[in-house]
Design a protein around this motif. Structure first.
Motif, PDB file in Angstrom:
ATOM      1  N   GLY A 172     106.499 -85.215   9.453  1.00  0.00           N
ATOM      2  CA  GLY A 172     106.769 -86.022   8.276  1.00  0.00           C
ATOM      3  C   GLY A 172     107.006 -85.162   7.055  1.00  0.00           C
ATOM      4  N   GLY A 173     107.693 -85.718   6.078  1.00  0.00           N
ATOM      5  CA  GLY A 173     108.029 -84.956   4.884  1.00  0.00           C
ATOM      6  C   GLY A 173     109.208 -84.034   5.134  1.00  0.00           C
ATOM      7  N   PHE A 174     109.399 -83.098   4.221  1.00  0.00           N
ATOM      8  CA  PHE A 174     110.549 -82.207   4.288  1.00  0.00           C
ATOM      9  C   PHE A 174     110.114 -80.754   4.121  1.00  0.00           C
ATOM     10  CE2 PHE A 174     112.107 -86.302   2.859  1.00  0.00           C
ATOM     11  CZ  PHE A 174     113.232 -86.491   3.647  1.00  0.00           C
ATOM     12  N   GLY A 175     110.880 -79.872   4.724  1.00  0.00           N
ATOM     13  CA  GLY A 175     110.621 -78.442   4.636  1.00  0.00           C
ATOM     14  C   GLY A 175     111.746 -77.699   5.328  1.00  0.00           C
ATOM     15  N   MET A 176     111.549 -76.417   5.580  1.00  0.00           N
ATOM     16  CA  MET A 176     112.590 -75.598   6.183  1.00  0.00           C
ATOM     17  C   MET A 176     112.561 -75.749   7.706  1.00  0.00           C
ATOM     18  SD  MET A 176     113.808 -74.628   3.398  1.00  0.00           S
ATOM     19  CE  MET A 176     115.145 -73.540   3.949  1.00  0.00           C
ATOM     20  N   ILE A 177     113.717 -76.093   8.298  1.00  0.00           N
ATOM     21  CA  ILE A 177     113.831 -76.277   9.741  1.00  0.00           C
ATOM     22  C   ILE A 177     114.975 -75.429  10.279  1.00  0.00           C
ATOM     23  CG2 ILE A 177     112.905 -78.629   9.612  1.00  0.00           C
ATOM     24  CD1 ILE A 177     115.781 -79.659  10.051  1.00  0.00           C
ATOM     25  N   GLU A 178     114.884 -75.057  11.547  1.00  0.00           N
ATOM     26  CA  GLU A 178     115.919 -74.236  12.189  1.00  0.00           C
ATOM     27  C   GLU A 178     117.195 -75.057  12.370  1.00  0.00           C
ATOM     28  OE1 GLU A 178     117.618 -70.809  13.696  1.00  0.00           O
ATOM     29  OE2 GLU A 178     115.664 -71.054  12.720  1.00  0.00           O
ATOM     30  N   THR A 179     118.324 -74.410  12.136  1.00  0.00           N
ATOM     31  CA  THR A 179     119.605 -75.086  12.308  1.00  0.00           C
ATOM     32  C   THR A 179     119.909 -75.321  13.789  1.00  0.00           C
ATOM     33  OG1 THR A 179     120.724 -72.938  12.284  1.00  0.00           O
ATOM     34  CG2 THR A 179     120.569 -74.126  10.191  1.00  0.00           C
ATOM     35  N   GLY A 180     120.846 -76.239  14.041  1.00  0.00           N
ATOM     36  CA  GLY A 180     121.234 -76.553  15.406  1.00  0.00           C
ATOM     37  C   GLY A 180     122.411 -75.713  15.887  1.00  0.00           C
ATOM     38  N   MET A 181     122.667 -75.770  17.179  1.00  0.00           N
ATOM     39  CA  MET A 181     123.819 -75.075  17.759  1.00  0.00           C
ATOM     40  C   MET A 181     125.097 -75.815  17.378  1.00  0.00           C
ATOM     41  SD  MET A 181     124.852 -72.570  19.657  1.00  0.00           S
ATOM     42  CE  MET A 181     126.393 -72.105  20.472  1.00  0.00           C
ATOM     43  N   PRO A 182     126.066 -75.123  16.764  1.00  0.00           N
ATOM     44  CA  PRO A 182     127.287 -75.809  16.359  1.00  0.00           C
ATOM     45  C   PRO A 182     128.307 -75.901  17.487  1.00  0.00           C
ATOM     46  CG  PRO A 182     127.418 -73.525  15.705  1.00  0.00           C
ATOM     47  CD  PRO A 182     126.060 -73.702  16.348  1.00  0.00           C
ATOM     48  N   ARG A 183     129.233 -76.816  17.322  1.00  0.00           N
ATOM     49  CA  ARG A 183     130.397 -76.856  18.205  1.00  0.00           C
ATOM     50  C   ARG A 183     131.609 -76.348  17.424  1.00  0.00           C
ATOM     51  NH1 ARG A 183     133.973 -80.841  17.148  1.00  0.00           N
ATOM     52  NH2 ARG A 183     133.283 -82.659  15.930  1.00  0.00           N
ATOM     53  N   ALA A 184     132.568 -75.765  18.149  1.00  0.00           N
ATOM     54  CA  ALA A 184     133.783 -75.258  17.519  1.00  0.00           C
ATOM     55  C   ALA A 184     134.660 -76.419  17.069  1.00  0.00           C
ATOM     56  CB  ALA A 184     134.549 -74.367  18.488  1.00  0.00           C
ATOM     57  N   MET A 185     135.185 -76.326  15.866  1.00  0.00           N
ATOM     58  CA  MET A 185     136.047 -77.382  15.338  1.00  0.00           C
ATOM     59  C   MET A 185     137.396 -77.379  16.043  1.00  0.00           C
ATOM     60  SD  MET A 185     135.202 -77.064  11.246  1.00  0.00           S
ATOM     61  CE  MET A 185     136.112 -78.543  10.768  1.00  0.00           C
ATOM     62  N   THR A 186     137.877 -78.568  16.362  1.00  0.00           N
ATOM     63  CA  THR A 186     139.228 -78.724  16.893  1.00  0.00           C
ATOM     64  C   THR A 186     140.211 -78.736  15.722  1.00  0.00           C
ATOM     65  OG1 THR A 186     139.186 -81.132  16.742  1.00  0.00           O
ATOM     66  CG2 THR A 186     138.305 -80.137  18.772  1.00  0.00           C
ATOM     67  N   LEU A 187     141.495 -78.667  16.029  1.00  0.00           N
ATOM     68  CA  LEU A 187     142.503 -78.758  14.971  1.00  0.00           C
ATOM     69  C   LEU A 187     142.419 -80.103  14.266  1.00  0.00           C
ATOM     70  CD1 LEU A 187     145.574 -77.010  16.654  1.00  0.00           C
ATOM     71  CD2 LEU A 187     143.922 -76.045  15.037  1.00  0.00           C
ATOM     72  N   ALA A 188     142.090 -81.148  15.021  1.00  0.00           N
ATOM     73  CA  ALA A 188     141.921 -82.466  14.417  1.00  0.00           C
ATOM     74  C   ALA A 188     140.720 -82.473  13.464  1.00  0.00           C
ATOM     75  CB  ALA A 188     141.752 -83.532  15.498  1.00  0.00           C
ATOM     76  N   ASP A 189     139.634 -81.797  13.852  1.00  0.00           N
ATOM     77  CA  ASP A 189     138.473 -81.677  12.967  1.00  0.00           C
ATOM     78  C   ASP A 189     138.856 -80.987  11.661  1.00  0.00           C
ATOM     79  OD1 ASP A 189     136.623 -82.795  14.795  1.00  0.00           O
ATOM     80  OD2 ASP A 189     136.254 -80.841  15.727  1.00  0.00           O
ATOM     81  N   ILE A 190     139.642 -79.934  11.776  1.00  0.00           N
ATOM     82  CA  ILE A 190     140.060 -79.185  10.590  1.00  0.00           C
ATOM     83  C   ILE A 190     140.898 -80.063   9.675  1.00  0.00           C
ATOM     84  CG2 ILE A 190     141.503 -77.265   9.795  1.00  0.00           C
ATOM     85  CD1 ILE A 190     140.539 -75.716  12.279  1.00  0.00           C
TER      86      ILE A 190
END
Length: 365
Positions: free
Chosen positions: A133-151
């Motif tokens: 509960g509450g907020f604080g510093m958390i580890e980032t997640g694994m990203p996915r590569a952007m497609t051309l459509a995402d860009i």
């Protein structure tokens, strides 16, 4: 020179002191909506020649820190209108910093899998919801590569956000292309391992920066657009990128014909090396339009770089937290209220404590 006016295009500033963008995480929930408390905070600091707001996500997927205000919903636009009206009533000028964090996020914050140039992760933490509960510093997640459509969609998100900003009454926008966020991720070797039109050569790694900037400039006017870069800052990466200074110079070459409001160099924070004087001179030679610098400048060092002709505007960050009348204080050589690092918890989230309760000099006296 620090207290003389600056004019470029539609940008007409009373002085050359800029309030740098600083995340403060005070937006109303749900909806990440700017509120009256934020309007008070920014209006208190309207003595700056220009205010650049905290990073403001251009979309849900671009969000990487909890409680930060967005600019992609009607409610957010209406909330920001309260802020811009409050600043303009005090004759201030204000740009919103448009932000897409890329891989520096977690699904618990944005509701989406983080995206980046490539599916590459480094150890990194951002401000988000804690399991207990509450907020604080958390580890980032694994990203996915952007497609051309995402860009293509992301470029559209920046354009929509810029148009929303003008509707909300902002004097302009600053594109966040620094500090390991999305545009910066496309520029750096470690995070961009693509082999298409957006990766590989230095020229290709600058392409997203160029396309976003050109699209936003076309939408709202180039003299309403600034862009922030950080070639000598390593944030969000395990290692320094030996090519990023050269890549940034290529970016300046691409940006120079656009006649932007300014290019903003962020320096001397996180893991950094000092920008060499020769690099400043090369950047100035390549980019003759306004340059802003930020990073632990003092009144004296700010005056020096302005007189050298290597910058036109100087931004100050944390001193504005504890000194809402920062410009008046340094102009009159009044004592500054020091930044209280013991109260660091008030930097992010909470109410007016450590946010709007710092007095002006006359009130403190």
């Amino acid at each position: 020179m620090l207290f003389t006016p600056h004019k470029f295009g539609r940008l007409n500033l009373a002085n050359r002191v800029v309030m740098a963008p600083m995340t403060r995480s005070r937006a109303d929930q749900p909806g990440d909506v700017p509120n009256e408390l934020m309007a008070t905070y920014y209006a208190q600091r309207a003595g700056a020649g220009l205010i650049v707001t905290e990073g403001t996500p251009v979309s849900e997927v671009g969000r990487g820190y909890s409680l930060t205000p967005g600019i992609y919903s009607p409610a957010q636009v209406a909330g920001w209108k309260k802020v811009t009206d409050a600043v303009h009533r005090r004759d201030g000028r204000i740009f919103v910093q448009l932000w897409h964090v890329g891989r520096r996020s977690h699904a618990s914050i944005s509701g989406h899998t983080p995206v980046s140039a490539s599916a590459v992760k480094h150890p990194d933490k951002v401000y988000g919801p804690l399991p207990e509960g509450g907020f604080g510093m958390i580890e980032t997640g694994m990203p996915r590569a952007m497609t051309l459509a995402d860009i293509e969609d992301t470029i559209g998100d920046f354009v929509t956000a810029a148009r929303n900003a003008i509707e909300a009454g902002f004097d302009g926008v600053e594109l966040h292309a620094a500090h390991g966020y999305l545009i910066d991720q496309f520029m750096r070797l470690h995070s961009n391992q693509r082999n298409d039109a957006y990766g590989g050569s230095q020229e290709k790694r600058v392409r997203l920066l160029h396309e976003v900037t050109q699209a936003v400039a076309n939408a709202v006017g180039a003299d309403r657009v600034g862009i922030r870069v950080s070639p000598f800052v390593t944030e969000g990466y395990a290692d320094e990128d030996p090519e990023i200074p050269a890549v940034t110079l290529k970016a300046l070459q691409a940006l120079a014909p656009m006649d932007l409001a300014y290019v903003h160099f962020s320096e001397n924070i996180s893991r950094y090396t000092t920008m060499p004087p020769a690099y400043r001179q090369e950047a100035r030679a390549l980019y003759r339009n306004p340059i802003m610098v930020a990073g632990k400048y003092t009144k004296e060092s700010a005056q020096k770089i302005l007189h050298q002709g290597l910058a036109d505007l100087v931004a100050f960050g944390q001193p504005f937290i504890t000194n809402p009348d920062f410009v008046a204080r340094i102009a009159n050589d009044h004592a500054l209220t020091p930044v209280n690092y013991d109260a660091h918890a008030t930097f992010y989230g909470g109410d007016g404590k450590g946010y709007t309760d710092y007095p002006a000099f006359a009130e403190a006296a």
